[in-house]
Design an enzyme around this catalytic site. Sequence first.
Site, PDB file in Angstrom:
ATOM      1  N   HIS A 170      42.167  -9.142 138.937  1.00 50.52           N
ATOM      2  CA  HIS A 170      40.773  -8.304 138.330  1.00 50.52           C
ATOM      3  C   HIS A 170      40.688  -8.025 137.070  1.00 50.52           C
ATOM      4  O   HIS A 170      41.448  -6.657 136.935  1.00 50.52           O
ATOM      5  CB  HIS A 170      39.897  -8.358 139.641  1.00 50.52           C
ATOM      6  N   HIS A 173      34.590  -6.670 134.828  1.00 51.69           N
ATOM      7  CA  HIS A 173      33.139  -6.558 135.017  1.00 51.69           C
ATOM      8  C   HIS A 173      33.160  -4.899 135.245  1.00 51.69           C
ATOM      9  O   HIS A 173      32.657  -4.343 135.689  1.00 51.69           O
ATOM     10  CB  HIS A 173      33.116  -7.142 137.021  1.00 51.69           C
ATOM     11  N   TYR A 175      36.181  -2.784 135.816  1.00 52.64           N
ATOM     12  CA  TYR A 175      36.581  -2.215 137.349  1.00 52.64           C
ATOM     13  C   TYR A 175      37.898  -1.831 135.895  1.00 52.64           C
ATOM     14  O   TYR A 175      37.621  -1.679 135.137  1.00 52.64           O
ATOM     15  CB  TYR A 175      37.004  -2.994 137.812  1.00 52.64           C
TER      16      TYR A 175
HETATM   17  C1  FMN Z   1      28.683 -11.046 147.126  1.00 48.51           C
HETATM   18  C2  FMN Z   1      29.623 -10.963 145.898  1.00 48.51           C
HETATM   19  C3  FMN Z   1      30.381 -10.085 145.749  1.00 48.51           C
HETATM   20  C4  FMN Z   1      31.383 -10.389 144.778  1.00 48.51           C
HETATM   21  N1  FMN Z   1      32.275  -9.464 144.711  1.00 48.51           N
HETATM   22  C5  FMN Z   1      33.495 -10.478 142.983  1.00 48.51           C
HETATM   23  C6  FMN Z   1      34.957  -9.573 143.337  1.00 48.51           C
HETATM   24  O1  FMN Z   1      35.314  -9.241 144.700  1.00 48.51           O
HETATM   25  N2  FMN Z   1      35.513  -9.699 142.164  1.00 48.51           N
HETATM   26  C7  FMN Z   1      35.277 -10.371 141.648  1.00 48.51           C
HETATM   27  O2  FMN Z   1      35.593 -10.989 140.272  1.00 48.51           O
HETATM   28  N3  FMN Z   1      33.658 -11.315 141.308  1.00 48.51           N
HETATM   29  C8  FMN Z   1      32.787 -10.853 142.208  1.00 48.51           C
HETATM   30  N4  FMN Z   1      31.984 -11.256 142.582  1.00 48.51           N
HETATM   31  C9  FMN Z   1      31.394 -12.416 140.855  1.00 48.51           C
HETATM   32  C10 FMN Z   1      31.761 -13.531 142.088  1.00 48.51           C
HETATM   33  O3  FMN Z   1      32.981 -13.439 141.490  1.00 48.51           O
HETATM   34  C11 FMN Z   1      30.844 -14.767 140.451  1.00 48.51           C
HETATM   35  O4  FMN Z   1      30.960 -13.998 139.075  1.00 48.51           O
HETATM   36  C12 FMN Z   1      29.302 -14.566 140.133  1.00 48.51           C
HETATM   37  O5  FMN Z   1      28.667 -14.018 141.616  1.00 48.51           O
HETATM   38  C13 FMN Z   1      28.929 -15.545 139.690  1.00 48.51           C
HETATM   39  O6  FMN Z   1      28.801 -16.816 139.815  1.00 48.51           O
HETATM   40  P1  FMN Z   1      27.948 -17.083 141.174  1.00 48.51           P
HETATM   41  O7  FMN Z   1      26.279 -17.804 140.177  1.00 48.51           O
HETATM   42  O8  FMN Z   1      27.849 -18.966 141.647  1.00 48.51           O
HETATM   43  O9  FMN Z   1      27.453 -16.608 141.852  1.00 48.51           O
HETATM   44  C14 FMN Z   1      30.901 -11.561 143.618  1.00 48.51           C
HETATM   45  C15 FMN Z   1      29.415 -11.572 143.428  1.00 48.51           C
HETATM   46  C16 FMN Z   1      29.151 -11.727 144.807  1.00 48.51           C
HETATM   47  C17 FMN Z   1      27.482 -12.216 145.007  1.00 48.51           C
END
Ligand code: FMN
Length: 379
Positions: A170, A173, A175
């Site tokens: 990762h 974002h 981190y």
């Molecule tokens: C509830 C939730 C938890 C997430 N946790 C992570 C995470 O642990 N690691 C990460 O890289 N992105 C995380 N994301 C981002 C998602 O991987 C993804 O990039 C983002 O939701 C956009 O995709 P989508 O529009 O299809 O939801 C999270 C998103 C959501 C909604």
Amino acid sequence: MNTELLFAPFKAGNLSLPNRIVMAPMTRNFSPQGIPGHDVAEYYRRRAENAVGLIITEGTAINHPAAVETTGIPNFYGDGLKGWVKVVEEVHAAGGKIIPQLWHVGTARKIGAANQPNPEALPVGPSGISPAGEKVVEPLTETEIADIIAAYAQAAADAKRVGFDGIELHGAHGYLIDQFFWDKTNKRTDQYGGNLVQRTRFAVEVIEACRRAVGPDFPIVLRFSQWKMYHYGEKLAQTPEELEQFLAPLVKAGVDVFHCSSRRFWEPEFEGSDLTLAAWTKKLTGKPVITVGSIGLEKAFLSELEKPHHNEIDKTKIDKSNSVQARLEQLVGLVEREEVDLVAVGRALLVDPAFAVKLRDHQTEEIIPYSDEVLKSLN
Ligand SMILES: Cc1cc2nc3c(=O)[nH]c(=O)nc-3n(C[C@H](O)[C@H](O)[C@H](O)COP(=O)(O)O)c2cc1C
């Protein structure tokens, strides 16, 4: 709409997938004391049974006391790792593939927050500062950096040992890895700081250490993003040339696949070209890429937190004028033109484990619609 291309097999090096649909990593806080249990194994198995080609797990903590924020986030060591073994077994039994997302949040861990593992452990970061430049803690020492790199490498070795199909680091974002990439959080004057290329040094050492731990054939995916939590308009690279300079050392270090995290998969990344971040990454590195962002959905991830920047159009309005269906057709076009290889689906797969199978079988009207309310009820 012909979605056949999304369900064509994919192969790159040792990563062979039955189709192009990837489950995006999504934190759920459902692993009490850091141990993923039977329900977590079932949760991932349901997606594997329903035509998801590759599952990327929720972020899972490397073995460092300040790696994550809450005790519900799964650990990738100790009893946490034992829980993951069961998850891998379930996913493989359903014919799926799965890789863990190895995570350290850096200074995003709040001092004194409730329900933290190792509450005495202070957050860590390259310069110990917040994006606003406020001091949070002392900068990481070189010995501390070496320990964290060793923890990533141990996690990579463990992932291989217990049967995962690869790893994802990762690096997105805002981190820890991204805190080293970003000039707002990395003000170091040693070999881990400097210009954008010099700021890749920590990631390079993490990737190299993981590569040494798993050997040449075990897939290493790196997730990176231009945007950061609460800083949605940020860009590490302002131009394709800068992006190329940024990516080159990461490729050299051993990344097999880039997971280019954007919040709307269709948005052009730089002025003067229609190419997206993922398409640019593929063009500049020759490596396979995963795209992501609002697939099957109208609203971008965290769009309620996003204020339009000065002189910028309100993107939430653009979204509504384009149907989900039209966007899916655009997605197929990206795969057809080989601008992207794999497509990661986040929230749509969270609310509907059968999202992929319904897309494949032209039952899109059966897909359970996403809403923030449904999301809240899942957490
Ligand atoms: C509830 C939730 C938890 C997430 N946790 C992570 C995470 O642990 N690691 C990460 O890289 N992105 C995380 N994301 C981002 C998602 O991987 C993804 O990039 C983002 O939701 C956009 O995709 P989508 O529009 O299809 O939801 C999270 C998103 C959501 C909604």
